[in-house]
Design a protein around this motif. Structure first.
Motif: not given
Length: 326
Positions: A250-256, A258-267, A300-304
């Motif tokens: 799910a994290l990888a999908t969210a990162a894709d 957003l055009g970001a890396a999973p590490i950025e989204v997780a942090l 992060l957007p609220t929906e993500i």
């Protein structure tokens, strides 16, 4: 990099901390210097270590970097004491041990004070008031500016923070350092509510789920990863199960999206959770660290955020939710 107050204190720290657990073990002095430069260049100021990291070598490395390379005033130094890894007694919270450990830390760091001194863990064999008195003595003697705890449960944190605020002259507990990530949200049951109520700032360690939230383990076990190493494999293994895999997907999908890396989204997710002051980010080299620091520009957007919280929702039960519905 933005800064935040550490709990209800006047100390301001960057909202992402530099962890040094690998320094002196997996990270040599050259790589440590590169990491420190990258971190300071990004606007960071909060460096976290412990007296037992690489048997004290991590503190020695920081001390050498501070010796003529980095002005002491530009860095907030945090260290810990109470762990005794080569003893049957895993943790020693006695006043004598703690104050001696602090003196040794100061000698290795080459400084007359640390900005934040933390109890590494709760010691059930020492009266808590004795342990906490060591924190008071550290501050009144000028050897520490602020104090905190680490790896305390909810009731342990509440007891310690309440004791310290119960009488004039005692030093407030400014922070608690705990494991917190999309893969480990257990603190939300009791530690987080206690910290919010008492004004204690959260310092998440392993905010990348022991490295699993980078996505590196999605399809295979990289030969040069922590998970494949003899000394860190057991540390990573608990987060390689099916439940964790669903969260990472799910994290990888969210990162894709957003055009970001999973590490950025997780942090970004853990950084902006209620009560969090600064996730502690560790890396083996400057390249890995820069990948983490890139999260500073991600919001992060609220929906993500809601989607990630839904898929990683921790299990609850009595008395967390059922009692209030009875």
């Amino acid at each position: 990099m933005e800064q935040r107050h550490l709990g209800r204190t006047g100390l301001r720290v960057s909202r992402m901390g530099l962890g040094t657990m690998t320094w002196g073990r997996d990270t040599d002095e050259h790589d440590a210097a590169d990491q420190m430069k990258a971190y300071l260049d990004a606007g960071g100021n909060f460096v976290d270590t412990a007296d037992v990291y690489a048997d004290g070598e991590a503190e020695y490395m920081i001390g050498r970097l501070l010796d003529g390379y980095i002005p002491r005033s530009e860095v907030v130094i945090a260290t810990k004491a109470a762990s005794v890894p080569y003893s049957e007694r895993r943790f020693d919270g006695s006043r004598g041990h703690l104050l001696q450990a602090l003196d040794h830390s100061l000698a290795r760091l080459g400084t007359d004070h640390v900005d934040l001194w933390q109890l590494h863990a709760y010691d059930p064999s020492t009266p808590l008031e004795e342990t906490l008195h060591a924190l008071d003595l550290a501050v009144t003697s000028g050897r520490a500016r602020y104090v905190g705890v680490s790896n305390f449960s909810g009731w342990q944190l509440a007891k310690a923070a309440t004791w310290q605020s119960a009488a004039p002259g005692r030093v407030v507990v400014a922070s608690t350092q705990v494991e917190y990530s999309l893969l480990q949200r257990g603190i939300e049951r009791e530690v987080l509510p206690a910290a919010l109520d008492l004004g204690v700032g959260l310092l998440p360690w392993s905010p990348l789920g022991r490295g699993v939230l980078t996505g590196k383990y999605r399809h295979a076990m990289p030969a040069d990863s922590r998970g494949a190493s003899a000394h860190m494999g057991p540390f990573v293994a608990p987060y390689l199960d099916d439940h964790s895999r669903r969260i990472v997907d799910a994290l990888a999908t969210a990162a894709d999206g957003l055009g970001a890396a999973p590490i950025e989204v997780a942090l970004a997710w853990v950084r902006d959770r209620p009560g969090v002051v600064a996730p502690i980010v560790g890396a083996r080299n400057a390249g890995q660290l820069r990948a983490s620091l890139a999260a500073e520009s991600v919001t992060l957007p609220t929906e993500i955020r809601n989607a990630l919280e839904d898929v990683s929702q921790p299990m609850t039960g009595y008395p967390d939710d059922s009692w209030s519905q009875a």
